[in-house]
Design a protein around this motif. Structure first.
Motif, mmCIF file in Angstrom:
data_model
loop_
_atom_site.group_PDB
_atom_site.id
_atom_site.type_symbol
_atom_site.label_atom_id
_atom_site.label_comp_id
_atom_site.label_asym_id
_atom_site.label_seq_id
_atom_site.Cartn_x
_atom_site.Cartn_y
_atom_site.Cartn_z
ATOM 1 N N ASP A 174 0.835 -1.202 0.000
ATOM 2 C CA ASP A 174 0.000 0.000 0.000
ATOM 3 C C ASP A 174 0.872 1.255 0.000
ATOM 4 O OD1 ASP A 174 -2.124 1.781 0.256
ATOM 5 O OD2 ASP A 174 -2.721 1.107 2.255
ATOM 6 N N THR B 35 1.541 3.729 -3.336
ATOM 7 C CA THR B 35 1.070 5.102 -3.123
ATOM 8 C C THR B 35 2.202 6.094 -3.360
ATOM 9 O OG1 THR B 35 -0.645 4.379 -1.574
ATOM 10 C CG2 THR B 35 0.030 6.689 -1.442
ATOM 11 N N VAL C 299 -4.533 6.986 -9.348
ATOM 12 C CA VAL C 299 -5.582 6.072 -8.933
ATOM 13 C C VAL C 299 -6.077 6.529 -7.564
ATOM 14 C CG1 VAL C 299 -6.121 3.669 -8.361
ATOM 15 C CG2 VAL C 299 -4.480 4.179 -10.179
ATOM 16 N N ARG D 283 -7.248 5.899 -4.193
ATOM 17 C CA ARG D 283 -7.184 4.787 -3.237
ATOM 18 C C ARG D 283 -8.552 4.490 -2.645
ATOM 19 N NH1 ARG D 283 -6.025 4.390 2.221
ATOM 20 N NH2 ARG D 283 -4.749 2.613 2.822
ATOM 21 N N TYR E 20 -10.937 1.871 -4.025
ATOM 22 C CA TYR E 20 -10.592 0.458 -3.895
ATOM 23 C C TYR E 20 -10.655 -0.064 -2.465
ATOM 24 C CZ TYR E 20 -9.234 0.935 -8.703
ATOM 25 O OH TYR E 20 -9.267 1.167 -10.052
ATOM 26 N N TYR F 65 -6.086 -1.919 -5.835
ATOM 27 C CA TYR F 65 -5.481 -0.588 -5.981
ATOM 28 C C TYR F 65 -4.108 -0.698 -6.651
ATOM 29 C CZ TYR F 65 -3.173 3.647 -3.960
ATOM 30 O OH TYR F 65 -2.467 4.799 -3.743
ATOM 31 N N GLU G 240 -4.398 -1.683 -10.350
ATOM 32 C CA GLU G 240 -4.745 -0.589 -11.261
ATOM 33 C C GLU G 240 -3.544 0.319 -11.507
ATOM 34 O OE1 GLU G 240 -6.703 1.954 -13.884
ATOM 35 O OE2 GLU G 240 -7.034 -0.134 -13.343
#
Length: 197
Positions: A85, A89, A104, A106, A109, A140, A143
């Motif tokens: 994560d 990010t 994207v 977050r 998702y 996430y 994608e």
């Protein structure tokens, strides 16, 4: 991609869009139906759902011993999920603006709404939150990876790929160098214009 495949992919995308619209309509109808009913009905529904709740102690006592033994193995993956994560990010925060790729979101998702269900006990709610987080982070990250692949290498593989992401069907066919050179800029440009797949 040949015309027949393109037409099939377009039909699938249209059906997916229709399914999404129909699901949203169904959800809105359910919400409206719930709002139209009296407070009495809502209280009755909550009471029926609470009646389905198994106590936490009964849940633990009734669990198969192997479930209890394997629980730490399952929950140890939280470390990998958190690292993934944070990693994706940070990656998209740094790289996507450089290449003009829409970030994207977050929150699209990671959804945590099951904790409001009155028929789940504390352990079941924790399990649901864990699964929501794990699957949400993977979706996430997928994608973000899909957008990266679309930018740098939107070429299909020579053999069939199981579980290909939604963007994959728009990629150029394996071995079609002309299509790759012709379509690369267009596929890259779409990433700035359309945030979704």
């Amino acid at each position: 991609m040949d015309e027949r495949l393109t037409a099939l992919v377009d039909k699938i995308k249209a059906l997916e869009a229709e399914l999404e619209v129909e699901s949203a309509r169904h959800f809105a109808e359910m919400q409206l139906a719930l709002q139209e009913h009296t407070e009495e009905f809502r209280q009755e529904l909550k009471a029926r759902q609470r009646a389905l709740k198994r106590s936490t102690l009964r849940y633990i006592v009734g669990a198969h011993p192997l479930m209890i033994i394997t629980a730490p193995v399952i929950y140890a993956l939280i470390i990998a999920f958190v690292i993934l994560d944070l990693g994706v990010t940070i990656y998209q925060a740094i790289c996507f603006p450089v290449y003009g790729i829409a970030k994207v979101r977050r929150s699209d998702y990671l959804v945590f709404d099951r904790s409001r269900l009155p028929y789940l006990n504390l352990i079941e709610k924790v399990n649901c939150a864990y699964c929501s987080y794990g699957n949400g982070v993977i979706a996430y990250a997928r994608e973000i990876a899909a957008r990266t692949e679309q930018y740098w290498c939107p070429i299909k593989h020579a053999r069939r790929v199981l579980g290909a992401h939604a963007r994959y069907q728009d990629f150029v066919d394996y071995g079609d160098g002309e299509a790759f050179r012709r379509d690369l800029a267009t596929l890259q440009k779409r990433l700035a214009e359309v945030p979704g797949p």
